[in-house]
Scaffold this active site. Structure first.
Site, PDB file in Angstrom:
ATOM      1  N   ASP A  23       0.675  -6.145   5.110  1.00  0.00           N
ATOM      2  CA  ASP A  23       2.604  -6.747   5.030  1.00  0.00           C
ATOM      3  C   ASP A  23       2.743  -7.222   3.704  1.00  0.00           C
ATOM      4  OD1 ASP A  23       0.109  -8.531   4.433  1.00  0.00           O
ATOM      5  OD2 ASP A  23       0.077  -9.325   6.448  1.00  0.00           O
ATOM      6  N   SER A  76      -3.470  18.894  -2.842  1.00  0.00           N
ATOM      7  CA  SER A  76      -5.019  19.967  -3.689  1.00  0.00           C
ATOM      8  C   SER A  76      -6.330  18.410  -3.973  1.00  0.00           C
ATOM      9  CB  SER A  76      -4.526  19.597  -4.909  1.00  0.00           C
ATOM     10  OG  SER A  76      -3.977  18.434  -5.237  1.00  0.00           O
ATOM     11  N   THR A 105      -4.992 -10.960   5.644  1.00  0.00           N
ATOM     12  CA  THR A 105      -5.353 -10.561   6.299  1.00  0.00           C
ATOM     13  C   THR A 105      -5.248  -8.761   6.155  1.00  0.00           C
ATOM     14  OG1 THR A 105      -2.772  -9.459   5.221  1.00  0.00           O
ATOM     15  CG2 THR A 105      -3.232 -12.157   7.411  1.00  0.00           C
ATOM     16  N   SER A 121      -2.487  -4.194   0.124  1.00  0.00           N
ATOM     17  CA  SER A 121      -2.754  -5.497   0.941  1.00  0.00           C
ATOM     18  C   SER A 121      -3.409  -5.029   2.242  1.00  0.00           C
ATOM     19  CB  SER A 121      -1.402  -6.492   1.726  1.00  0.00           C
ATOM     20  OG  SER A 121      -0.800  -6.174   3.110  1.00  0.00           O
ATOM     21  N   HIS A 173      -2.546   9.518  -3.643  1.00  0.00           N
ATOM     22  CA  HIS A 173      -3.633  10.694  -4.670  1.00  0.00           C
ATOM     23  C   HIS A 173      -3.175  11.951  -4.632  1.00  0.00           C
ATOM     24  CE1 HIS A 173      -6.844   7.235  -6.608  1.00  0.00           C
ATOM     25  NE2 HIS A 173      -6.356   6.925  -5.442  1.00  0.00           N
TER      26      HIS A 173
END
Ligand code: HEM
Ligand SMILES: *[C@@H]1O[C@H](CO)[C@@H](O)[C@H](O)[C@H]1NC(C)=O
Length: 324
Positions: A247, A72, A242, A189, A62
């Protein structure tokens, strides 16, 4: 120009470009322990609140995607500045207060030397390691912006249901190709997604590209927005198998039609992206390699260097201008 003059001239150019570029170990003289301090703080915070590591990774996206890796993102609303955190694109972002913990440790050792932009980069790098991802060697020397880019956030950060062509063009504009995008989205993930980003895939009909059993599970997590019990459970984990490991389970989930966001599932539906989804799903080391390359590119997007910008004392506010 004779040869000697040319040599001297080249040497002069080298000296002068050298001072204002990102480089490995930028703080080796000015704050030799800077990178160790960041790593120690990231580790400590991870042990207390595991999801801080997840936040450091999202922060890099971001911050760097929107114009420049210049911290920022971290600015609060105050004195004519509107915080980027107020954008709907930033919804669900968390753990900002712990950036101050890292900054304080650095300020105690060497005041106003290490930029907040480098904290964003280094904390993401070390967070990735805590999440079982690869170690990515990153340059430093970024400086901090004196302004927020709130007006541009929605131009650069895609929405959860934007088309793949829009997503790919956003990333391409900062030099990241299709393979890089498929790798970077693997950040999903880890972490969570709030139901407001999902319900349109669940009600009134279930999105046909979603695995039916998975959709039933998601419906239990996320009642319709109109339902009075909505709020009871308001988010789902990005990866049920997970959830705290960076991963290729993300890519495996996509192949099984268990992509959480619409944009996630679009990767499998896009003919230029899907071969990379399959390749990453079958080879975690290859995923990690591509992820490292793409995250590095992202972390070097248009940094502020030289005499521009500043090194903030407090990552939440631009430095006071001292009037004599
Ligand atoms: C098309 C691009 C992307 C879109 C539309 C997108 C959108 C989202 C959305 C909607 C969430 C859920 C937020 C919530 O409800 O709490 C999320 C979470 C997250 N995103 Fe992305 N994302 C994108 C790419 C990326 C990239 C490139 C990274 C990092 C390399 C990233 C890292 C994360 C992380 C780590 C989370 C979990 C945050 C947490 O659990 O606190 N995302 N993203
Ligand atoms: C995407 O979702 C938002 C709500 O988050 C909605 O307002 C918008 O209409 C959706 N856009 C598309 C293209 O479906």
């Amino acid at each position: 120009m004779n040869n000697l003059a040319f040599l001297l001239f080249s040497f002069f150019l080298l000296l002068h470009s050298g001072v204002s570029e990102l480089r490995l170990n930028y703080y080796s003289e000015s704050c030799p322990r800077a990178e160790d301090i960041v790593k120690d703080e990231v580790k400590k915070l991870y042990n207390e609140h595991g999801n801080t590591a997840v936040s450091w990774l999202r922060n890099l996206f971001h911050d760097c995607m929107v114009k420049s890796c210049d911290a920022s993102l971290l600015l609060e609303t105050s004195k004519g500045i509107i915080s980027e955190k107020t954008s709907t694109r930033s919804s669900g972002m968390r753990n900002f207060k712990y950036v101050n913990t890292i900054k304080k440790a650095l300020e105690d050792e060497c005041p106003t030397i290490v930029s907040c932009a480098d904290i964003v980069a280094l904390s993401a790098r070390d967070g990735v390691v805590m999440l079982g991802g690869p170690f990515i060697s990153m340059k430093t020397g970024r400086r901090d912006s004196k302004e927020s880019h709130i007006a541009e956030v929605e131009d650069f950060i895609p929405n959860h249901n934007d088309s793949m062509s829009l997503v790919l063009s956003r990333f391409q504009s900062i030099g990241i190709d299709v393979e890089g995008v498929v790798a970077l989205m693997g950040a999903h993930s880890v972490g969570r997604t709030h139901c407001n980003n999902l319900v349109h895939r669940l009600y009134p009909e279930i999105d046909p590209t979603l695995d039916p059993d998975y959709a039933e599970y998601l419906r239990r997590r996320c009642p319709p927005l109109s339902d009075p019990v909505h709020k009871a459970v308001e988010y789902a984990r990005n990866d049920r198998e997970t959830p705290m490991v960076l991963d290729n389970m993300y890519h495996k989930n996509l192949l099984n039609h268990k992509g959480l966001l619409q944009v996630d599932q679009y990767l499998l539906l896009d003919p230029t992206a899907s071969p990379f989804v399959e390749k990453m799903a079958s080879d975690n080391a290859y995923f990690h390699d591509q992820f490292s390359k793409a995250l590095l590119l992202m972390s070097e997007n248009n940094p502020i260097i030289g005499d521009d910008g500043e090194v903030r004392k407090d990552c939440r506010f631009v430095n006071e201008v001292v009037v004599h």
